[in-house]
Scaffold this motif. Structure first.
Motif, mmCIF file in Angstrom:
data_model
loop_
_atom_site.group_PDB
_atom_site.id
_atom_site.type_symbol
_atom_site.label_atom_id
_atom_site.label_comp_id
_atom_site.label_asym_id
_atom_site.label_seq_id
_atom_site.Cartn_x
_atom_site.Cartn_y
_atom_site.Cartn_z
ATOM 1 N N GLU A 7 -43.911 -39.149 47.926
ATOM 2 C CA GLU A 7 -43.526 -37.576 47.066
ATOM 3 C C GLU A 7 -42.585 -37.780 46.627
ATOM 4 O O GLU A 7 -42.233 -36.566 45.290
ATOM 5 C CB GLU A 7 -44.428 -36.750 47.988
ATOM 6 C CG GLU A 7 -44.671 -35.343 46.810
ATOM 7 C CD GLU A 7 -45.826 -34.747 47.965
ATOM 8 O OE1 GLU A 7 -45.695 -33.785 47.390
ATOM 9 O OE2 GLU A 7 -45.979 -35.137 49.049
ATOM 10 N N VAL A 22 -44.398 -27.736 41.014
ATOM 11 C CA VAL A 22 -44.591 -28.524 42.499
ATOM 12 C C VAL A 22 -44.010 -27.849 43.606
ATOM 13 O O VAL A 22 -45.150 -27.840 44.696
ATOM 14 C CB VAL A 22 -44.499 -30.105 42.295
ATOM 15 C CG1 VAL A 22 -44.965 -30.197 44.138
ATOM 16 C CG2 VAL A 22 -45.216 -30.379 41.197
ATOM 17 N N TRP A 25 -45.842 -24.642 44.351
ATOM 18 C CA TRP A 25 -47.067 -24.473 44.243
ATOM 19 C C TRP A 25 -47.529 -24.996 45.716
ATOM 20 O O TRP A 25 -47.981 -24.036 46.589
ATOM 21 C CB TRP A 25 -48.372 -25.307 43.662
ATOM 22 C CG TRP A 25 -49.780 -25.471 43.953
ATOM 23 C CD1 TRP A 25 -50.695 -24.320 44.209
ATOM 24 C CD2 TRP A 25 -50.427 -26.927 44.593
ATOM 25 N NE1 TRP A 25 -51.853 -26.097 44.757
ATOM 26 C CE2 TRP A 25 -51.838 -26.385 45.061
ATOM 27 C CE3 TRP A 25 -49.607 -27.783 45.251
ATOM 28 C CZ2 TRP A 25 -52.318 -27.345 46.078
ATOM 29 C CZ3 TRP A 25 -50.435 -28.841 45.466
ATOM 30 C CH2 TRP A 25 -51.809 -28.521 46.264
ATOM 31 N N ARG A 26 -46.631 -25.181 46.181
ATOM 32 C CA ARG A 26 -47.158 -26.432 47.257
ATOM 33 C C ARG A 26 -46.221 -25.203 49.067
ATOM 34 O O ARG A 26 -46.731 -24.534 49.420
ATOM 35 C CB ARG A 26 -46.512 -27.901 47.815
ATOM 36 C CG ARG A 26 -47.367 -28.275 47.124
ATOM 37 C CD ARG A 26 -47.193 -30.049 47.573
ATOM 38 N NE ARG A 26 -47.825 -29.967 48.590
ATOM 39 C CZ ARG A 26 -47.889 -31.300 49.286
ATOM 40 N NH1 ARG A 26 -47.478 -32.464 48.244
ATOM 41 N NH2 ARG A 26 -48.102 -31.260 50.264
ATOM 42 N N GLN A 29 -47.663 -22.216 48.808
ATOM 43 C CA GLN A 29 -48.829 -21.558 48.977
ATOM 44 C C GLN A 29 -49.166 -21.751 50.955
ATOM 45 O O GLN A 29 -49.823 -20.946 51.895
ATOM 46 C CB GLN A 29 -49.830 -22.931 48.907
ATOM 47 C CG GLN A 29 -51.714 -23.402 49.530
ATOM 48 C CD GLN A 29 -52.087 -24.721 48.742
ATOM 49 O OE1 GLN A 29 -51.573 -25.848 49.286
ATOM 50 N NE2 GLN A 29 -53.564 -24.732 48.130
ATOM 51 N N LEU A 30 -48.106 -22.905 51.439
ATOM 52 C CA LEU A 30 -48.074 -22.707 52.793
ATOM 53 C C LEU A 30 -47.381 -21.471 53.633
ATOM 54 O O LEU A 30 -48.162 -20.361 54.905
ATOM 55 C CB LEU A 30 -47.653 -23.612 53.877
ATOM 56 C CG LEU A 30 -47.140 -24.076 54.709
ATOM 57 C CD1 LEU A 30 -48.311 -23.841 55.712
ATOM 58 C CD2 LEU A 30 -46.011 -24.366 55.118
ATOM 59 N N GLU A 57 -48.751 -29.877 57.218
ATOM 60 C CA GLU A 57 -47.983 -29.593 55.690
ATOM 61 C C GLU A 57 -46.403 -29.063 55.997
ATOM 62 O O GLU A 57 -45.940 -29.212 54.097
ATOM 63 C CB GLU A 57 -48.850 -27.655 55.445
ATOM 64 C CG GLU A 57 -48.646 -27.901 53.301
ATOM 65 C CD GLU A 57 -48.830 -29.048 52.366
ATOM 66 O OE1 GLU A 57 -48.577 -28.459 51.744
ATOM 67 O OE2 GLU A 57 -49.617 -29.641 53.032
ATOM 68 N N ILE A 61 -43.877 -30.737 52.657
ATOM 69 C CA ILE A 61 -42.860 -29.995 52.197
ATOM 70 C C ILE A 61 -41.582 -30.039 51.875
ATOM 71 O O ILE A 61 -40.681 -29.419 50.792
ATOM 72 C CB ILE A 61 -43.738 -29.170 52.069
ATOM 73 C CG1 ILE A 61 -43.124 -27.513 52.331
ATOM 74 C CG2 ILE A 61 -44.422 -28.588 50.778
ATOM 75 C CD1 ILE A 61 -43.430 -26.187 52.827
#
Length: 500
Positions: A7, A22, A25-26, A29-30, A57, A61
């Protein structure tokens, strides 16, 4: 882990807009899930109640945060025992400067993995492993991995159950990290015997600014080695050797290199069993510390009993902002000397005289000195045998305005004040517009009625707009009075925390 690496590689090949999307978002979000603010340089997850899913998570990231400079995972239990996959991702965060892992229940294997990961975070300047008491006896697996010339500036291992062997491994490390500015070994009682070795190696840390050895089992011989090291620490600003009861008597046999610390701002010697002979030495040394701002001699009874009166010589330290003398067995002559010195302390903001019975009946001495300036923010007079005339004098000084900046006032455990004395006090404190904390508690066994002055207290609360904490323990409040206090908060849109 291969998926995470893939990734990260995809991200490197993606256009900037896609990468930003990205990341947004990632990471967001966390962090939103954990009630934290997103940032590409600071990852603050302190006390986030993380679970194993959150940790996975986070690991995912990290490759998306190449500019990360600070990571704080403190007070998250799930980190302990699971640090290995996280440290494997440190190769993506090579700009990391600050790593905080306080109270994460780290295990010995976590320390090993962290040591192995240091080579991929060469910019690390601050490492805090405090409050992990399972790592004691295993610190060498970290210290031995730190290479010579590593740019570490702060190392904190407070309350980690360190052993004598850990202390020796730290001593061997010091000549390899000569840029160290802060060393905190506090609350590690079992490293006392290794502190001689640590003290000898401090000569390599000429830029050290903070040395915290609070409650470390320091003994007389260790303190003497420490005193020898002071000549090599010209930039030291904070020295804390408090709660080391076995150094008492060690000052008189030292070479007094402590006097050379001209930049020292904070000196904490509370609860060190300082002897009268030590006081004779300190009376000569402390007035030479021209930059001193905070002095804590609390719980050393020789301070008040010594014939060599240090307190009168505090006048030579005009930068003093905090003087803590709780439980020092002050006598009337030493208290008078302090009051005289206070005339020459224009920047004094914190004064603690608690548990010194001689203050009772003599409070006017210190109030007269303090009344010349209006800087005092905190005054602690707990268990001082205060009487009515002391509170009357305090109320008069308050009304005259020189204590207008007072924020914290502790008058607890003064049993000799009558109801009329309390009433007079409450009638006179309305000018303390910045007061945020007031403690008038009695000892828990007292159970005294407050009917005669309760009305004056309610009236005073209206005039104290900043008050947020009121302690009334030991006083018996009727249901009617309790309801009046509750109604006061509601009716006046206040949020005073009232403890009774």
């Amino acid at each position: 882990m291969n998926n995470f690496k893939a990734e990260a590689q995809t991200m490197k090949q993606a256009p900037p807009d896609a990468e930003s999307t990205v990341f947004h978002w990632r990471v967001k979000q966390l962090l939103e899930k954990l009630n934290k603010q997103p940032s590409d340089k600071v990852l603050d997850l302190n006390n986030s109640a993380m679970n194993t899913t959150d940790l996975k998570e986070l690991i995912a990231i990290l490759p998306l945060l190449p500019d990360l400079e600070e990571m704080d995972l403190s007070w998250n239990d799930f980190v302990g025992g699971a640090l290995q996959p996280l440290t494997h991702q440190f190769s993506h965060t090579q700009k990391l400067k600050v790593l905080r892992l306080n109270n994460c229940r780290l295990m010995p294997k976590d320390v090993t993995f962290l040591g192995e990961a240091l080579e991929v975070i060469p910019c690390l300047e601050i490492l805090d492993l405090s409050w992990n008491n399972n790592i004691g006896g295993n610190l060498s697996s970290l210290t031995q991995k730190i290479p010579k010339g590593y740019n570490l500036k702060t190392l904190k291992v407070t309350d980690c159950s360190l052993t004598m062997e850990d202390g020796n491994s730290l001593a061997q490390l010091l000549n390899r990290i000569q840029n160290l500015e802060e060393l905190d070994l506090s609350i590690n009682k079992n490293i006392g015997h290794s502190l001689k070795s640590i003290a000898r190696e401090l000569k390599y840390l000429s830029g050290l600014k903070v040395l915290n050895l609070h409650m470390c089992g320091l003994k007389q011989d260790g303190f003497q080695c420490l005193d020898d090291a002071f000549q090599y620490l010209p930039e030291l600003k904070k020295l804390d050797v408090s709660c080391n009861k076995e150094i008492g008597g060690g000052f008189q046999s030292s070479d007094a290199h402590l006097a050379n610390l001209s930049d020292l701002e904070i000196l904490d010697l509370h609860q060190c069993r300082i002897t009268e002979e030590d006081m004779a030495v300190l009376t000569q040394i402390i007035p030479l510390l021209s930059s001193l701002q905070e002095l804590d001699l609390s719980s050393n009874k020789s301070v008040g009993l010594s014939s060599d009166n240090l307190l009168t010589r505090l006048r030579f330290l005009p930068k003093l902002k905090s003087v803590l003398l709780s439980n020092c067995s002050l006598q009337q002559n030493s208290f008078a000397s302090l009051a005289e010195a206070a005339l020459h302390l224009p920047e004094l903001k914190i004064l603690d005289l608690s548990w010194n019975k001689c203050v009772g009946g003599n409070l006017k001495l210190i109030l007269k000195a303090l009344s010349l300036e209006a800087e005092l923010q905190e005054l602690r007079l707990s268990s001082c045998s205060l009487v009515d005339k002391d509170l009357a004098c305090l109320a008069l000084v308050v009304q005259d305005g020189p204590l207008a900046k007072l924020q914290k006032l502790d008058l607890s455990y003064n049993q000799h004040i009558s109801d009329q004395g309390w009433a007079t006090f409450y009638q006179g404190i309305g000018a303390l517009e910045q007061l945020s904390e007031l403690d008038v508690s009695l000892r828990p066994v007292s159970h005294c009625d407050c009917e005669e002055w309760f009305g004056q207290l309610l009236a005073a609360l209206l005039k104290l707009p900043m008050l947020s904490d009121l302690d009334l323990q030991g006083w018996v409040l009727s249901k009617r009075q309790q309801k009046q206090l509750e109604s006061f908060n509601w009716d006046n849109e206040r949020k005073i925390r009232i403890d009774f």
